[in-house]
Write an enzyme that holds these catalytic residues in place. Structure first.
Site, PDB file in Angstrom:
ATOM      1  N   MET A   1       0.814  -1.212   0.000  1.00 45.62           N
ATOM      2  CA  MET A   1       0.000   0.000   0.000  1.00 45.62           C
ATOM      3  C   MET A   1       0.848   1.262   0.000  1.00 45.62           C
ATOM      4  O   MET A   1       0.357   2.338   0.263  1.00 45.62           O
ATOM      5  CB  MET A   1      -0.919   0.015   1.223  1.00 45.62           C
ATOM      6  N   CYS A   2       2.122   1.171  -0.318  1.00 48.74           N
ATOM      7  CA  CYS A   2       3.086   2.259  -0.220  1.00 48.74           C
ATOM      8  C   CYS A   2       3.377   2.573   1.251  1.00 48.74           C
ATOM      9  O   CYS A   2       2.544   2.325   2.123  1.00 48.74           O
ATOM     10  CB  CYS A   2       2.627   3.529  -0.915  1.00 48.74           C
ATOM     11  N   GLU A   3       4.553   3.096   1.503  1.00 49.08           N
ATOM     12  CA  GLU A   3       4.909   3.542   2.848  1.00 49.08           C
ATOM     13  C   GLU A   3       5.677   4.854   2.758  1.00 49.08           C
ATOM     14  O   GLU A   3       6.462   5.063   1.832  1.00 49.08           O
ATOM     15  CB  GLU A   3       5.756   2.502   3.579  1.00 49.08           C
TER      16      GLU A   3
END
Length: 270
Positions: free
Chosen positions: A1-3
């Site tokens: 989910m991206c960071e």
């Protein structure tokens, strides 16, 4: 989910441990990594990024111990593609010059209707909702004549201007729907905003001497930070997920915290 990863400290620091902790999540976010920082606390940024998995990157591994990667403010990102193709242009952080400074921007989440953001002045190099929202935001700030105050030297933004920035972030978040966690910096300030719907978490941690002995994410090796950091270092780490066993606080949905020189200078929430 991206960071996301942001650091905002009172002195130039090397983000060795935090950057390594972020990259350890690359197996779930394999489609790009990037880091931006401001050498010598200046108005221009250095940016390194690649559209490959962070743990597979020789450059990313090298930067973890590169002594000249030193800054009071750092933005970093690992990408799981949900909008736009996998290429260099779509890799975060993004940058644009505005009011004589190089701004950096990174986003975690997906906007469902980014086409509602009509562009002027600034245009994306890639095709992500993230870069489009950054370009739209800077155009709004330009139209509203938002700029930092100077009294001989750089002072910062007025409370009214920070509130206007907050309102524009809320507008993007609400009108385009979806998830919208953001890190934004002009090299002096770090703006950290959490999605109003709480669709993505965002955490912060204050570090000062005496530092903790801690376990870092995905590691069973304890690190005594007192052996690694200077006693005068103090500031905040912001991340999408806690990167250590320290006591992290969590942003509430719709909260904007502004950091400068290792301190919180503004805090807005609905």
């Amino acid at each position: 989910m991206c960071e996301l990863l942001g650091l905002a400290f009172n002195k130039q620091i090397n983000p060795t441990f935090s950057f390594a902790g972020l990259l350890s999540g690359s197996d779930k976010n394999p489609e790009g990594w990037g880091i931006g920082f401001y050498p010598e606390h200046g108005s221009t940024a250095s940016i390194f990024k690649e559209a490959i998995t962070g743990t597979d990157s020789h450059l990313a591994q090298y930067l973890q111990s590169y002594p000249n990667l030193s800054s009071q403010i750092v933005l970093a990102h690992i990408r799981k593609s949900s909008s736009g193709t996998v290429n260099h242009s779509n890799t975060h952080p993004f940058d644009r010059f505005f009011n004589g400074r190089q701004w950096l921007f990174a986003h975690n989440g997906t906007l469902y209707y980014p086409e509602l953001l009509k562009l002027r002045y600034y245009y994306p190099a890639g095709d992500t909702d993230s870069e489009r929202s950054f370009c739209w935001l800077l155009a709004q700030l330009r139209d509203m004549h938002i700029k930092p105050m100077f009294r001989g030297s750089y002072v910062g933004f007025s409370d009214a201007d920070v509130r206007s920035i907050y309102q524009q972030l809320l507008y993007i978040n609400v009108e385009c729907t979806g998830a919208f966690n953001v890190l934004l910096s002009d090299g002096q300030h770090l703006f950290a905003y959490r999605d109003i719907h709480g669709n993505r978490p965002l955490y912060y941690l204050y570090r000062q001497y005496p530092f903790a002995t801690t376990l870092f994410r995905d590691s069973d090796i304890e690190v005594n930070l007192n052996l690694e950091k200077g006693r005068e270092e103090a500031g905040y780490v912001i991340a999408s997920t806690p990167l250590s066993s320290e006591d992290w606080g969590e942003f509430v949905p719709g909260q904007l915290i502004v950091f400068k020189d290792g301190e919180i200078v503004d805090d807005f929430c609905l």
